[in-house]
Design an enzyme around this catalytic site. Structure first.
Site, short mmCIF file in Angstrom:
data_model
loop_
_atom_site.label_atom_id
_atom_site.label_comp_id
_atom_site.label_asym_id
_atom_site.label_seq_id
_atom_site.Cartn_x
_atom_site.Cartn_y
_atom_site.Cartn_z
N PRO A 1 1.72 1.07 -9.38
CA PRO A 1 2.72 0.88 -8.19
C PRO A 1 2.07 1.51 -6.86
O PRO A 1 1.34 2.21 -6.95
CB PRO A 1 3.94 1.59 -8.22
CG PRO A 1 3.32 2.69 -9.66
CD PRO A 1 2.30 2.29 -10.28
N ASP B 1 5.89 14.04 -6.31
CA ASP B 1 6.13 12.85 -6.26
C ASP B 1 5.37 11.87 -7.15
O ASP B 1 4.36 12.04 -7.76
CB ASP B 1 5.19 12.65 -4.81
CG ASP B 1 5.28 11.03 -4.31
OD1 ASP B 1 6.32 10.53 -3.97
OD2 ASP B 1 4.39 10.38 -4.23
N ASN C 1 6.90 1.67 -5.87
CA ASN C 1 7.80 2.61 -6.43
C ASN C 1 8.37 3.42 -5.01
O ASN C 1 7.62 4.20 -4.87
CB ASN C 1 7.33 3.67 -7.57
CG ASN C 1 8.42 4.35 -8.00
OD1 ASN C 1 9.32 3.95 -8.11
ND2 ASN C 1 8.09 5.41 -8.81
N ASP D 1 3.45 6.33 2.68
CA ASP D 1 3.37 6.20 1.43
C ASP D 1 2.13 5.34 0.78
O ASP D 1 2.02 4.57 0.11
CB ASP D 1 4.39 5.71 0.43
CG ASP D 1 4.39 6.17 -0.97
OD1 ASP D 1 3.68 6.72 -1.45
OD2 ASP D 1 5.45 5.64 -1.52
#
Length: 412
Positions: free
Chosen positions: A293, A150, A252, A279
């Site tokens: 990010p 990731d 992102n 996320d």
């Protein structure tokens, strides 16, 4: 696992039904009905609040080990139950990287000792997330449900093919980051999604496509599913609810415009998206100022989605519940996601009609980095229950503010 009686709540996944009581025995929902007569069991007075199955997050970063100034398992688990989550999947970009068994085992052991939420690990796909050599996938297998680099896409097709073969043998999921450096984000995402879907087709491994945002990605994933491929997808609350026209914020993949958001919402409504995943990516103020990010989102995910989508008339509360609970629970193979006899006694009590402000003081996460800071939201979490144990109640956290649920729950 505990016994608990939750009284006088409306079941959000069955809004047409009258208020009920919910009895949890030994961590499992045992009975649901009006005015249950149960004695000697700790009780939460729901007061007409909405009961939902607690939430399951497929994609979060607790930064542990390696980045305690941003987050750790202790603060991350507090943030999770504050937001209504009792099961969280953690990504591998820690320090050291979760690319070998001893790192994964140490995270699992530490999370078990804290005990507020169930932690599921995603192991690194390549050594050091460098994209050059496969990580020890066999050694990681007992501790993880999926593999992912990731934060960066794996550019080498041969490595992805090798990873797919191993994942299929081990019965694990590949969860790649769909991005190709040097290309505009939508095109890079769609290109990587197309490649990984083709490998899934040829090799037969399970594929989970995370934080999708490009229209073509949904088209390709839908086509693959129509041909029976073992593919699932998630999108994030911030991509659905915060447009780049509303906020300039580094994340992102990047925030998208309102047209792309409407397209994403149609895909959600059409059933092409199985889950919403936060996320959750907490950062320090300095790291964020330096361009890191990410959004700290696990505490506001439900309220943001409820405010913008449910109160906005775009989806129903039942649909939102499925995306935050049942869908991701099925992907992880958990007996969670329904307020129903035989399911885990994991519940959230939400205050649908109470507004609050997502100020810095609201957050229990070390990361306060979010474009919705200071925004009024609806749908405040009042209580979170994990297998019959109260882990959050009206501002108090298990293991931090109380140790025994008898200290905070009482008979009505």
């Amino acid at each position: 696992m505990k016994d608990l009686l939750v009284k006088d709540v409306r079941c959000g996944d069955r809004p047409e039904k009258p208020a009920v009581d919910i009895l949890i025995r030994n961590g499992t929902i045992a009975e649901i009905g009006p005015a249950l007569a149960v004695h000697g069991v700790p009780t939460i007075c729901g007061g007409g609040r909405t009961a939902l199955p607690s939430f399951v997050d497929l994609h979060a970063h607790f930064r542990d080990p390696g980045f305690p100034e941003k987050e750790d398992l202790e603060s991350g688990s507090c943030a999770a139950v504050h937001g209504g989550f009792t099961a969280v999947s953690l990504m591998a970009n820690t320090d050291p990287v979760c690319d070998r068994a001893e790192v994964a085992e140490s995270i699992v052991d530490k999370a078990r000792k804290i005990g507020r939420v169930e932690i599921f690990l995603v192991g690194a796909l390549t050594q050091g997330l460098a994209g050059e050599k496969l990580a020890d996938l066999h050694g990681l297998a007992p501790y993880v449900w999926a593999f992912s680099d990731d934060g960066r896409g794996v550019e080498r097709h041969d490595l992805m093919a090798q990873a797919g073969q191993v994942a299929q043998q081990l019965g694990k999921v590949l969860m790649p980051h769909p991005e190709f450096p040097g290309l505009p984000p939508p095109l890079g995402e769609e290109l990587m999604v197309a490649r990984d879907l083709w490998l899934c087709h040829r090799l037969g491994f399970r594929l989970h496509l995370t934080h999708l945002s490009a229209p073509g990605s949904f088209f390709l994933a839908g086509l693959a599913k129509s041909h029976g491929l073992p593919v699932t997808c998630d999108v994030t609350p911030h991509h659905l609810c915060v447009s780049k026209d509303e906020a300039s914020y580094t994340v992102n993949p990047p925030l998208v415009g309102r047209d792309a958001q409407e397209h994403m919402l149609r895909e959600v409504k059409n059933g092409r998206v199985e889950a919403l995943a936060t996320d959750h990516a907490p950062h320090t103020l300095q790291a964020k100022a330096d361009g890191a990010p990410g959004i700290s989102g696990i505490e506001t995910a439900f309220s943001l989605l409820y405010t913008r989508l449910v109160r906005g008339g775009k989806i129903s509360l039942c649909e939102l519940s499925c995306l935050l609970s049942l869908g991701p629970a099925r992907i992880l193979g958990l007996r969670k996601g329904r307020v129903e006899d035989g399911y885990d006694g994991d519940l959230v009590l939400a205050e649908e009609d109470e507004a609050f402000v997502a100020s810095e003081g609201f957050f229990l996460s070390k990361g306060k980095n979010t474009p919705i800071l200071g925004t009024p939201l609806w749908g405040k979490i009042f209580a979170t229950v994990h297998r019959g144990e109260v882990v959050y109640l009206d501002g108090k956290i298990k293991g931090r503010d109380f140790d025994d649920q008898r200290q905070v729950v009482r008979s009505c």
